[in-house]
Design an enzyme around this catalytic site. Structure first.
Site, PDB file in Angstrom:
ATOM      1  N   HIS A 129     -15.452   9.006  -7.956  1.00 19.88           N
ATOM      2  CA  HIS A 129     -14.933   8.519  -6.816  1.00 19.88           C
ATOM      3  C   HIS A 129     -13.346   8.332  -6.433  1.00 19.88           C
ATOM      4  O   HIS A 129     -12.507   7.222  -7.048  1.00 19.88           O
ATOM      5  CB  HIS A 129     -15.579   7.105  -6.949  1.00 19.88           C
ATOM      6  CG  HIS A 129     -16.676   7.603  -6.156  1.00 19.88           C
ATOM      7  ND1 HIS A 129     -18.325   6.893  -6.777  1.00 19.88           N
ATOM      8  CD2 HIS A 129     -17.610   7.715  -5.122  1.00 19.88           C
ATOM      9  CE1 HIS A 129     -19.536   7.745  -6.457  1.00 19.88           C
ATOM     10  NE2 HIS A 129     -19.076   7.821  -5.101  1.00 19.88           N
ATOM     11  N   ALA A 131      -9.357   9.735  -4.496  1.00 16.63           N
ATOM     12  CA  ALA A 131      -8.285   9.885  -3.918  1.00 16.63           C
ATOM     13  C   ALA A 131      -9.071  11.144  -3.084  1.00 16.63           C
ATOM     14  O   ALA A 131      -8.558  12.342  -1.980  1.00 16.63           O
ATOM     15  CB  ALA A 131      -6.691  10.601  -3.904  1.00 16.63           C
ATOM     16  N   VAL A 132      -9.298  12.366  -3.720  1.00  9.29           N
ATOM     17  CA  VAL A 132      -9.493  13.332  -4.113  1.00  9.29           C
ATOM     18  C   VAL A 132     -10.510  14.252  -3.015  1.00  9.29           C
ATOM     19  O   VAL A 132     -11.023  14.585  -2.403  1.00  9.29           O
ATOM     20  CB  VAL A 132     -10.203  14.392  -4.862  1.00  9.29           C
ATOM     21  CG1 VAL A 132      -9.748  16.384  -4.724  1.00  9.29           C
ATOM     22  CG2 VAL A 132      -8.079  14.752  -6.112  1.00  9.29           C
ATOM     23  N   ASP A 170     -13.934   4.802   0.637  1.00  9.31           N
ATOM     24  CA  ASP A 170     -14.773   4.362  -1.283  1.00  9.31           C
ATOM     25  C   ASP A 170     -13.043   3.853  -1.662  1.00  9.31           C
ATOM     26  O   ASP A 170     -12.825   4.106  -3.188  1.00  9.31           O
ATOM     27  CB  ASP A 170     -15.000   5.278  -1.775  1.00  9.31           C
ATOM     28  CG  ASP A 170     -16.369   5.730  -2.041  1.00  9.31           C
ATOM     29  OD1 ASP A 170     -16.882   4.895  -1.223  1.00  9.31           O
ATOM     30  OD2 ASP A 170     -16.628   7.115  -1.992  1.00  9.31           O
TER      31      ASP A 170
END
Length: 389
Positions: A129, A131-132, A170
């Site tokens: 979880h 940024a990618v 997220d």
């Protein structure tokens, strides 16, 4: 004054939600760093055509963006080519690609600052979880927005919402799940009364950044409040514990053939379903990509399990590395969560992309099954060898 730290009642389980003061300062410095590094935004007037921003991307990343609508887009490679800035670069490119920057008169500096802050509020230490993952979901959302059923009916506002929700869905994820937050009496669980705890936090974090950057401050207050509300409705739909509720509703619409995409609420529902698909589309990617995601999400589960064991808490399902394998978890996830969702999505939008996704999922499931069998054979062989030594 500001409360310096918000801790759960288990001090050793405190998850690093950084202090507001240092976070603001860190953001300010990082924004300046990004702005100064950009040739476009160094004292150049707002009227400059947006395509000049492309000069900032490396050649290879720019080539990749030309194929951003391909289902086999390699987000891991793209992240490396953009020096870890895949979420900023991809989201900015897509907002520009759809003409949304111009249409909604978004201030370039505010938009860039917003995206920098979004990327920084994902925890890079999370195996999954991070940024990618958000960039990957945003790229998948773009693929779905191009599907004929959506492309011919969605408004620019719908597309703006879909991309923003994907990028922020997220935000500030702590790397542990909702049951963990509840059983450790984390302040977020109390704040949201044990209901969609993470999703509420992601949404409120996104709203906080929209307000802090003033990205929509030029719109009438009613419009910016609508953006915030609709964004929340999309992000809250990603709560996996409400999967059956959404799936049943989708199935009923499809059985009764009564989805009417002229209707704003029906379009919004389809956006919710598209975001749900984008969020869990890893099993539908080509094996090389899907396998990496499977390993990352399982490692995040196992890290939670390790913390639970260390502190004598009951280990959550799927989080015990002694009793679970990546293959077991993936095969179960596909059978009970991904396959039912993508089967209905294919009924709604039976296209080449939908068939490709189902095809990959079938192959990936078979690959995990054969890996499981190999591992079982090896274990049996060694057990058998030990018995005869």
């Amino acid at each position: 004054g500001f409360e310096p730290e918000r801790r759960s009642s288990h001090p050793y389980l405190f998850i690093d939600f950084r202090t507001l003061h240092s976070k603001r300062l860190h953001r300010l410095l990082s924004c300046q760093r990004y702005l100064h590094s950009s040739r476009l935004l160094r004292g150049v007037p707002q009227q400059i055509p947006l395509h000049i921003l492309d000069e900032d991307y490396t050649g290879q990343a720019r080539c990749m963006l030309e194929k951003v609508g391909n289902w086999n887009f390699d987000i891991f490679l793209f992240d490396r080519l953009t020096n870890g800035n895949s979420l900023i670069t991809l989201t900015f490119h897509l907002l520009n690609h759809y003409g949304l920057v111009e249409l909604f008169q978004l201030d370039l500096v505010k938009l860039w600052r917003f995206l920098v802050m979004v990327q920084e509020d994902y925890h890079s230490g999370n195996p999954y979880h991070n940024a990618v993952h958000a960039a990957d979901v945003t790229q998948a959302m773009h693929c779905y927005l191009q599907e004929p059923m959506l492309a011919k009916s969605l408004t620019s506002y719908d597309i703006l919402l879909g991309l923003l929700a994907a990028a922020t869905h997220d935000l500030d994820h702590p790397g542990v799940n909702q049951p963990f937050l509840i059983k450790t009496d984390h302040y977020l669980a109390t704040l949201y009364r044990n209901t969609s705890v993470l999703e509420n936090h992601h949404w409120k974090s996104a709203v906080g950044l929209l307000r802090e950057t003033g990205l929509f401050s030029h719109l009438p207050p009613e419009d910016s409040l609508n953006v915030e509300r609709d964004l929340g409705s999309l992000i809250l739909a990603t709560d996996i514990s409400r999967q059956n509720e959404y799936l049943t509703r989708f199935r009923t619409h499809l059985d009764q053939n009564n989805l009417c995409l002229i209707n704003a609420s029906h379009r919004h529902f389809i956006l919710q379903m598209a975001l749900k698909c984008a969020d869990i589309c890893n099993p539908c990617r080509p094996w090389e990509l899907s396998k990496q995601w499977s390993e990352k999400v399982t490692e995040e589960f196992f890290q939670q399990g390790d913390i639970e064991k260390k502190h004598k808490l009951e280990v959550s399902p799927l989080c015990d590395r002694e009793t679970n394998t990546v293959g077991d978890i993936q095969i179960g996830f596909m059978a009970y969560v991904a396959e039912p969702l993508f089967a209905e999505w294919t009924r709604f939008s039976d296209t080449r992309l939908s068939q490709t996704m189902l095809g990959h999922m079938g192959l990936n499931k078979a690959s995990w099954s054969s890996l499981q069998q190999e591992q079982t054979s090896i274990r049996t062989f060694f057990r058998h060898t030990r018995c005869h030594m």
